[in-house]
Design a protein around this motif. Structure first.
Motif, PDB file in Angstrom:
ATOM      1  N   GLY A   9       0.835  -1.195   0.000  1.00  0.00           N
ATOM      2  CA  GLY A   9       0.000   0.000   0.000  1.00  0.00           C
ATOM      3  C   GLY A   9       0.867   1.239   0.000  1.00  0.00           C
ATOM      4  O   GLY A   9       2.091   1.174   0.114  1.00  0.00           O
ATOM      5  N   TYR A 109      -3.466  -5.771   0.286  1.00  0.00           N
ATOM      6  CA  TYR A 109      -3.378  -4.341  -0.036  1.00  0.00           C
ATOM      7  C   TYR A 109      -4.185  -3.562   1.000  1.00  0.00           C
ATOM      8  O   TYR A 109      -5.378  -3.758   1.133  1.00  0.00           O
ATOM      9  CB  TYR A 109      -3.902  -4.102  -1.454  1.00  0.00           C
ATOM     10  CG  TYR A 109      -4.140  -2.656  -1.832  1.00  0.00           C
ATOM     11  CD1 TYR A 109      -3.330  -1.616  -1.379  1.00  0.00           C
ATOM     12  CD2 TYR A 109      -5.189  -2.328  -2.686  1.00  0.00           C
ATOM     13  CE1 TYR A 109      -3.552  -0.300  -1.746  1.00  0.00           C
ATOM     14  CE2 TYR A 109      -5.425  -1.010  -3.067  1.00  0.00           C
ATOM     15  CZ  TYR A 109      -4.610  -0.003  -2.597  1.00  0.00           C
ATOM     16  OH  TYR A 109      -4.847   1.293  -2.968  1.00  0.00           O
ATOM     17  N   TYR A 151      -1.387  -2.161  -7.144  1.00  0.00           N
ATOM     18  CA  TYR A 151      -1.690  -2.750  -5.835  1.00  0.00           C
ATOM     19  C   TYR A 151      -2.848  -3.748  -5.952  1.00  0.00           C
ATOM     20  O   TYR A 151      -2.786  -4.848  -5.406  1.00  0.00           O
ATOM     21  CB  TYR A 151      -2.089  -1.671  -4.824  1.00  0.00           C
ATOM     22  CG  TYR A 151      -1.000  -0.704  -4.393  1.00  0.00           C
ATOM     23  CD1 TYR A 151       0.301  -1.111  -4.131  1.00  0.00           C
ATOM     24  CD2 TYR A 151      -1.295   0.645  -4.212  1.00  0.00           C
ATOM     25  CE1 TYR A 151       1.279  -0.214  -3.718  1.00  0.00           C
ATOM     26  CE2 TYR A 151      -0.325   1.559  -3.788  1.00  0.00           C
ATOM     27  CZ  TYR A 151       0.958   1.114  -3.544  1.00  0.00           C
ATOM     28  OH  TYR A 151       1.915   2.015  -3.125  1.00  0.00           O
ATOM     29  N   ALA A 155      -2.731  -7.856  -5.259  1.00  0.00           N
ATOM     30  CA  ALA A 155      -3.332  -8.279  -3.992  1.00  0.00           C
ATOM     31  C   ALA A 155      -4.151  -9.554  -4.094  1.00  0.00           C
ATOM     32  O   ALA A 155      -4.931  -9.733  -5.026  1.00  0.00           O
ATOM     33  CB  ALA A 155      -4.214  -7.157  -3.448  1.00  0.00           C
TER      34      ALA A 155
END
Length: 176
Positions: A9, A109, A151, A155
């Protein structure tokens, strides 16, 4: 067999604070990639620098290469133990880093609301990676527009939150 958890993140999304709580709850080690990078740099050069100083002094290419070396070592280490790993905000921008991280465990994430993220990030001053130092809001908006798809693609799980305490978010992750 449970797997390691890899937190990704933006800067100030809570990867370290949530990761520490989560690791304690799970009874496993907490590993901060930036701290490992600093330790590796110290061992290699005999000079103690923060990850920000390393980046500023040597540039992004050197920093990313060092980060990749650290990730490879961690991937080997995590073959024999479980941990909660907090990455740097830009770690996943490199395709090879993404490939390494994907082998290390479940990627989570931490998707923090932009309005919550901005004051957290600029509390320590405008970061060097912000493209518009005079317009932090625009900088964050553009960075998220670029990084968020990466991201999300990386994830295994997305935990969206705003101002909840690290203990609450760690609980959500543990239940998931």
């Amino acid at each position: 067999m449970h797997t390691s958890l890899i937190l990704i993140g933006m800067k100030s999304s809570g990867k370290t604070s949530i990761g520490q709580v989560l690791a304690q709850r799970m009874g496993v080690a907490f590993i901060d990639v930036d701290q490992r990078l600093e330790a590796h740099y110290l061992q290699a050069t005999g000079t103690q620098h923060t990850f920000r100083q390393i980046l500023a002094q040597h540039g992004a290419d050197y920093f990313r290469a060092l980060e990749q070396t650290v990730l490879r070592a961690l991937a080997t280490e995590l073959q024999t133990k479980r941990a909660v790993l907090a990455t740097g905000g830009g770690t996943v921008l490199n395709a090879e880093n993404r490939a390494i991280l994907a082998t290390m465990g479940q990627v989570i994430y931490l998707d923090v609301a932009e309005a919550v993220l901005l004051p957290r990030i600029i509390a320590g001053g405008i970061p060097a990676f912000f493209p518009y130092p005079d317009d932090p809001e625009r900088s964050l908006h553009e960075l998220l527009a670029t990084r968020r798809p990466i991201y999300l693609a990386m994830a295994d799980r997305v935990i969206a939150y705003s101002n909840e305490a690290p203990e609450i978010v760690a609980e959500w992750i543990a239940k998931a």
